[in-house]
Design an enzyme around this catalytic site. Structure first.
Site, PDB file in Angstrom:
ATOM      1  CG  HIS A 174      -1.575  -1.347   1.425  1.00 33.07           C
ATOM      2  ND1 HIS A 174      -1.098  -2.238   2.334  1.00 33.07           N
ATOM      3  CD2 HIS A 174      -2.596  -1.948   0.804  1.00 33.07           C
ATOM      4  CE1 HIS A 174      -1.798  -3.363   2.268  1.00 33.07           C
ATOM      5  NE2 HIS A 174      -2.708  -3.210   1.348  1.00 33.07           N
TER       6      HIS A 174
HETATM    7  S1  FES Z   1       2.023  -0.575   3.121  1.00 30.53           S
HETATM    8 FE1  FES Z   1       0.399  -1.881   3.675  1.00 30.53          FE
HETATM    9  S2  FES Z   1       1.473  -3.634   4.288  1.00 30.53           S
HETATM   10 FE2  FES Z   1       3.075  -2.291   3.834  1.00 30.53          FE
END
Ligand code: FES
Ligand code: HEM
Lengths: 416, 187
Positions: B152
């Site tokens: 993410h």
């Molecule tokens: S940014 Fe969501 S798990 Fe690493």
């Protein structure tokens, strides 16, 4: 299930049995004599399609368990063994894997049908809430099933989703350790997911029973949203609804069979044919397609706890839908403004699904946030206000009147 | 007979409440084993420590080992990485806690010295689990030359501190110690 049974067996053996356990009478009054509104369209066949798909998942699932091994060292190979060695194993596994997707397609159609025709309104609130409970159980079942083949997506999906609970303040870490049965997603996690994946479908079947019971107490809604007023508004379940449902199921099975035999891996991810490796995350992890809109909402909020809350809120808000919609008119047919917002909502949900599949960068982030904001705006602001602002179209006095206005008026009067 | 009056509690009322209370405690005691069985079992808890030989890790490279089912990064940092990490002002950090259980003093600020191995600033040892939702970040990438989590989009710097993205905390540091110059014991 409500009202008196008209079932009256002539056969003395049946009479004897019926006096001791009136189950045939129950089946008769629920699925034969049961009065259904005469104007139901094909969107109403999805309940039967869903029941069929639950049956498909349970039967194929029980067969898969006869050949599957729930252990991190053997699970992946046992699924490959099902695919290559077991007689018709490929067919049964593809039925189960694609069946899960078909099940979700059907449930989304079924839910949006209810949203369009206002089926969640008084007196069907409990019926609707039971439906949302089934949806939640389905999501849990689908998620845990996807972990069982123990491929890369299985493992990393499990890691990301269980880590959602680590966002809970103070006890988050203890909760995730408890869920995993260890310090990471590992063999104890796979074992408990297997146990629950076997259990939950039967719980779904139980809640489906309550759902149908509630349905038969309040009666079915129909495309006009006007309640049944007299027996001329209805037809008996058998043969009318039985045959229509059967036709709907056959059409759906053709659609299912197309995926099954021509593109059985289209809805899956290639990475799940790589055995799980806890030391390396695939470059692009995405959940199964049916979770994508919720995944997009999770990622739209740039804060861990906030994202998790928004994602769960997106489902929780559905429980309150019967009270958030303030309009007295059920069907969107007679709600000119609501009808437009319905299509916007549908487009927003599809858009969220698209964003959920895209990497979280650049414009995708901005669009994801806008769509998330609109999703909540629809339920929390637009719907409550619409009931006051909108001027509904005149409702027909009864289902019969609506049906005649559409089909009867053109016909010459009998004997003229 | 049915005169509405305040009725004195009787012996029977007392017995009802006492019985109910005992049943509630008994019920809770019976449920507890079913909840507790899901916590890590003795064999999982037993896998507590791992010895790793780090003699062969050249400057600018790293290894990943598995400890308690999780990846642990052991990186031999370059002087530039160390300088970059030291140059970051505290105020720029999202998480100002070092997340290092090996620190002894009260000061747990996320300075580079508090993140690297004590007295051996060229070594950094961290649990390779993104503090967002647990993916394994990729080394030497992202906007800060440290680690980047592709799931993410979380960016960590060369001291493993979160700098951008949804992750709330710096990469955690496991309990460890150097048993000699080339061996560390994790756990
Ligand atoms: S940014 Fe969501 S798990 Fe690493
Ligand atoms: C609500 C109904 C169900 C849904 C939505 C569902 C969903 C799933 C999904 C998505 C998978 C992963 C498929 C794959 O990618 O390989 C799976 C696997 C599996 N399921 Fe189910 N399932 C259901 C019911 C059941 C039942 C009732 C059983 C057993 C009694 C079962 C047993 C299994 C087994 C053994 C696997 C692993 C084999 C495989 O991956 O194909 N499932 N399930």
């Amino acid at each position: 299930m409500s009202g008196h049974s008209t079932f009256d067996p002539k056969n003395p053996a049946l009479k004897w049995f019926e006096a001791r356990l009136p189950i045939l009478g129950l089946a008769h009054s629920s699925f034969v004599a049961y009065p259904t509104p005469k104007n139901l369209n094909y969107w109403w066949t999805f309940g039967a399609i869903l029941s069929m798909m639950l049956g498909v998942q349970i039967i194929t699932g029980i067969v898969l368990v006869m050949h599957y091994t729930p252990h991190v060292d053997m699970a992946f190979n046992s699924v490959e063994h099902i695919m290559r060695d077991v007689n018709y194993g490929w067919l049964i596994r593809y039925m189960h894997a694609n069946g899960a997707s078909m099940f979700f397609i059907a449930v989304y159609v079924h839910i949006f049908r209810g949203v369009y025709y206002g089926s969640y309104k008084d007196p069907r609130e409990v019926l609707w809430i039971l439906g949302v409970v089934i949806f939640l159980l389905m999501m849990a079942t689908g998620f845990m099933g996807y972990v069982l083949p123990w491929g890369q997506m299985s493992l990393w999906g499990a890691i990301v989703i269980t880590n959602l609970f680590s966002a809970i303040p103070f006890v988050g870490e203890a909760v995730t350790t408890w869920l995993w049965g260890g310090f990471a997603v590992d063999n104890p996690t796979l074992n408990r997911f297997f146990s629950l994946h076997y259990l939950l479908p039967f719980m779904i079947a139980g809640v489906v029973g309550l759902h149908v019971w509630a349905l038969h107490v309040s009666g079915q809604n129909n495309p006009t949203g006007v309640e049944v007023k007299s027996s001329s508004d209805t037809v008996p379940f058998t043969p009318y609804a039985t045959v229509k449902d059967a036709f709907g199921m056959v059409c759906f099975l053709i659609f299912f069979a197309w995926f099954l035999f021509y593109v059985p891996n289209y809805l899956g991810h290639a990475d799940n044919y790589i055995p799980a490796n806890p030391l390396s995350t695939p470059a692009h992890i995405v959940p199964e397609w049916y979770f994508l809109p919720f995944y997009a909402i999770l990622r739209a909020i740039p804060d861990k706890l906030g994202g998790v809350i928004a994602m769960f809120a997106a489902i929780v808000v559905l429980f309150f839908l019967p009270w958030l919609d303030t309009s007295k008119v059920r069907s969107a047919r007679y709600r000119p403004l609501y009808r437009q917002f319905f299509w916007v909502l549908l487009a927003v949900c599809l858009g969220l699904g698209y964003i959920g599949a895209m990497p979280p960068e650049g414009w995708y982030i901005v669009i994801g946030r806008l769509l998330t904001a609109y999703y909540f705006l629809h339920f929390l602001v637009i719907l409550p206000l619409l009931g006051f602002i909108e001027k509904p179209l005149p409702l027909p006095a009864s289902i019969t009147e609506a049906v005649l206005a559409k089909n009867g008026a053109a016909k010459p009067a009998v004997g003229a | 007979m049915a005169t509405p009056s305040v009725v004195e509690p009787t012996r029977r009322d007392f017995l009802y409440i006492a019985t109910g209370a005992v049943a509630a405690v008994g019920g809770a005691a019976a449920v507890w084993p079913f909840i507790a069985q899901m916590n890590p079992d003795a064999s999982t808890l037993a896998l507590a420590s791992t010895d790793v030989n780090i003699g062969a890790i050249a400057e600018g490279s790293a290894i990943t080992i598995k400890w308690r089912g999780k990846p642990v990064f052991i990186r031999h940092r370059t002087p530039k990485e160390i300088e970059d990490a030291k140059a970051v002002p505290m105020a720029d950090l999202i998480d100002q806690d070092a997340r290092n259980p090996n620190l002894t003093g009260d000061n747990t600020q996320a300075t580079d010295a508090h993140r690297a191995a004590e007295g051996k600033e060229n070594w950094i040892i961290m649990i390779g689990t993104c503090t967002h939702l647990g993916c394994v970040p990729i080394g030497q990438s992202g906007n800060f030359g440290g680690w980047f989590c592709p799931c993410h989009g979380s960016h960590y710097d060369t001291a493993g501190r979160i700098r951008q993205g949804p992750a709330p905390e710096n990469l955690h540091i496991p309990p460890y110690q150097f048993t000699n110059d080339t061996t560390i014991r994790i756990g």
